[in-house]
Enzyme design. Structure first.
Site, mmCIF file in Angstrom:
data_model
loop_
_atom_site.group_PDB
_atom_site.id
_atom_site.type_symbol
_atom_site.label_atom_id
_atom_site.label_comp_id
_atom_site.label_asym_id
_atom_site.label_seq_id
_atom_site.Cartn_x
_atom_site.Cartn_y
_atom_site.Cartn_z
ATOM 1 N N TYR A 168 12.889 -6.669 -50.448
ATOM 2 C CA TYR A 168 14.151 -6.775 -49.706
ATOM 3 C C TYR A 168 15.095 -5.740 -50.310
ATOM 4 O O TYR A 168 15.455 -5.828 -51.484
ATOM 5 C CB TYR A 168 14.748 -8.178 -49.810
ATOM 6 C CG TYR A 168 14.037 -9.205 -48.974
ATOM 7 C CD1 TYR A 168 14.490 -9.519 -47.698
ATOM 8 C CD2 TYR A 168 12.898 -9.851 -49.447
ATOM 9 C CE1 TYR A 168 13.829 -10.463 -46.909
ATOM 10 C CE2 TYR A 168 12.231 -10.799 -48.671
ATOM 11 C CZ TYR A 168 12.710 -11.091 -47.411
ATOM 12 O OH TYR A 168 12.055 -12.011 -46.646
ATOM 13 N N HIS A 188 17.889 -20.852 -39.050
ATOM 14 C CA HIS A 188 17.703 -20.476 -40.458
ATOM 15 C C HIS A 188 17.343 -21.682 -41.314
ATOM 16 O O HIS A 188 18.039 -22.691 -41.308
ATOM 17 C CB HIS A 188 18.980 -19.838 -41.006
ATOM 18 C CG HIS A 188 18.863 -19.390 -42.439
ATOM 19 N ND1 HIS A 188 18.146 -18.295 -42.819
ATOM 20 C CD2 HIS A 188 19.367 -19.924 -43.581
ATOM 21 C CE1 HIS A 188 18.214 -18.148 -44.131
ATOM 22 N NE2 HIS A 188 18.944 -19.128 -44.615
#
Length: 614
Positions: free
Chosen positions: A226, A408
């Site tokens: 990431y 989420h």
């Protein structure tokens, strides 16, 4: 692929396929011949399947007939390909479609895998072969199937994430009964197969672009990275409206860039340190944690995201931040080294402001450890509420219109569902994903806009699996903690930025007292004892888990009905009753449930002709 052998004798075929041909009927792909004319469907959506770019899936949807058309492109085909769908991407208990050969002939068929990965031909052949052809780009296989087939071995294609599994067949297959998909080490790709069928609006003539890109990053030689990068908007940028955004992927990296998000930093921060590096690095400045307002989100296979014609997302101007955080997820399982990348998001914006500002509101559960999931749970649900009292207090008379949402959870999340409740009755599903994956989180345009009126309630339910965990999982920001959130995109923008809940803490303390007494321990409500410590001290068994579940579905809640300033709207928000649902929505029946289908009722694959069309 070795599709033909013109010298193949009938007795050779009989000897080789004696056991197979006893139960299957085949259509031969013999020599190349002129294809029959038929109407070829337009395939609007595309996604690379494997990291090396050898396989590509294209598809389109027919909502009137409830069918999906799929085409697989293989750059270099050997002895076949396997494509499948399963609940979580497992090779076991999967719905499969195969093209395979024995070195002489090729076959196409509907199959499934058992709980050990062994492949079986389906007694109901629901995948219909439409076309095969070879070109300089590779081998193409086009077929279709219904959303639902009413076959217990077939996957139901629904809205939400679909886990696609794939594998190349490198050797001839003499009998499918010898094939075990688990030994093939299949790959996995996640995708939204079902998309809204509404046309995208045209961009305004005065639209400009702003590219928020990674700064020529050398992709690390590891499977998962990431990458975070801080981007500054031009100084004194006036207010504009974002009307569309799309991915801007460095050519050649389409199979490595997995997903991208752009976050706006908190307007309260005057400065944000320049940073470009791993999001997980200890060197990452803490201020980057306050860049959490989602501005754009893209994942592999996602189409450009358009705002409704009368709304746009504010960019620049008073009350906004100059600082954006770009986050790029690189998926590099082949450990390719030295690959450079400048991928990101292209924002299309206009200075001609639209009628409404679009807003984002958080629904679901507050990030707090009082909402917990016991260990070793195959399925455990937590529910967050946006109550009728909050919407009555905070929404305008005409309500708001939700046009997109982003679900989420963290790693334990299996499914998320947000439903609109009016007068105690479920009236519309805002968004549902029964096969949710934290590795595939994009903003999803709704098939139909959902209007929320003052006095409505919004209920978000998340399902988790903690079978691989021996400790309790509490709510929080950490990746091993959990969340249950739906970021809904709506207009007109209001002051209501967060409408979430958690169980009343007094009732949670009663739970701790009950379980400790039952387990023969003293219960301590000492100020220094945290909720996490209290959960961790429990012995988790069926009783403690069932009582916790009962607590969450019956006890009063604390509402967070928050303004954009993070302050509560005026009112009493503690010890609120859970919204009562007296009538749940029922799913509309699939066509196969209303009348018998004309599917093949024998376990018969189709023998394939090269360059053939049905």
């Amino acid at each position: 692929m070795r599709l033909l052998n013109k010298d193949l004798r009938l007795q050779d075929v009989t000897l080789m396929y004696l056991t197979v041909l006893a139960t299957v009927v085949v259509l031969l792909v013999a020599s190349y011949q002129a294809p029959a004319v038929h109407s070829r469907p337009t395939l609007a959506y595309h996604i690379p399947l494997d990291p090396s770019g050898q396989l590509e899936l294209s598809w389109n949807i027919s909502y009137p007939t409830q069918e999906v058309y799929l085409e697989v492109k293989v750059k270099e085909l050997h002895h076949g390909i396997l494509l499948g769908m399963s609940d979580r991407g497992e090779p076991t208990n999967a719905d499969l479609v195969l093209l395979w050969d024995d070195g002489h002939k090729s076959y196409f068929g509907d199959a499934w895998s058992d709980n050990e990965g062994r492949v079986m031909l389906d007694t109901q052949q629901d995948y219909q072969l439409l076309e095969t052809h070879q070109s300089t780009e590779g081998f193409f296989l086009l077929f279709k199937r219904p959303f639902s087939t009413c076959d217990p071995h077939d996957y139901i294609i629904e809205e939400g994430t679909v886990h696609i599994i794939y594998a190349m067949l490198e050797q001839p297959i003499l009998s499918l009964h010898e094939l075990n998909i688990s030994r093939l080490q299949p790959g996995i790709q996640r995708v939204l197969l079902l998309r809204p069928d509404t046309p995208s609006p045209a961009l305004p003539r005065d639209a400009h672009t702003l590219d928020v890109l990674a700064p020529d990053v050398i992709i690390p030689t590891q499977e998962t990275t990431y990458w975070c990068h801080i981007y500054q908007l031009p100084p004194n940028m006036p207010k504009n409206h974002i009307v569309m955004y799309e991915s801007a992927i460095t050519p050649g990296n389409e199979a490595i860039v997995h997903h991208i998000e752009v976050f706006e930093c908190s307007p309260q921060m005057d400065t944000v340190p320049q940073y470009s590096g791993s999001c997980d690095s200890k060197m990452k400045p803490r201020k980057l944690n306050y860049c959490r307002h989602v501005l754009a989100a893209w994942a592999m296979g996602a189409e450009p995201f358009y705002y409704p014609t009368d709304a746009g997302s504010p960019l620049g101007g008073e009350g906004s931040s100059r600082f954006l955080r770009l986050e790029v997820h690189y998926h590099n399982p082949l450990l390719i080294s030295g690959r450079r990348d400048s991928s990101g998001i292209r924002l299309w914006y206009t200075p001609s402001l639209r009628r409404f500002d679009a807003g984002i509101m958080e629904l679901g559960l507050v990030y707090t450890p009082v909402m917990a999931i016991p260990p070793r749970q195959r399925s455990f649900q937590l529910t967050g509420y946006c109550t009728d009292k909050c919407t009555q207090t905070a929404l305008p008379v005409g309500g708001i219109h939700i046009f997109a949402s982003q679900l989420h959870t963290h790693l334990a999340g299996l499914g998320v569902r947000t439903v609109l409740v009016r007068g105690g009755r479920e009236v519309e599903v805002v968004q549902e994903d029964k096969h949710f994956s934290t590795h595939y989180q994009i903003i999803r345009v709704l098939k139909k806009m959902v209007t929320v009126l003052p006095g409505d309630a919004l209920i978000t339910k998340c399902t988790y699996n903690t079978e691989d965990r021996n400790k309790v999982t509490v709510g929080g920001f950490g990746i091993m903690e959990e969340m249950c959130v739906n970021y809904v995109h709506y207009y007109p923008r209001t002051q209501l930025e967060l409408c979430k809940s958690h169980v009343d803490t007094d009732y949670l303390q009663k739970y701790f007292s009950l379980i400790n007494r039952f387990q023969g321990r003293e219960s301590c409500s000492c100020p220094q004892t945290t909720v996490e410590d209290q959960f961790s001290s429990l012995t988790w068994d069926g009783f403690s888990g069932e009582v916790l579940n009962s607590l969450y579905i019956t006890s009063p809640i604390s509402m967070h009905c928050n303004q954009s300033t993070a302050e509560l709207f005026p009112g009493q928000w503690e010890k609120q009753k859970i919204p009562v649902v007296t009538a749940e929505l029922q799913r509309a029946p699939y066509p196969c449930e209303l009348s018998p289908r004309a599917a093949s009722q024998s376990d018969n694959p189709t023998e394939v002709r090269s360059d053939s069309r049905a």
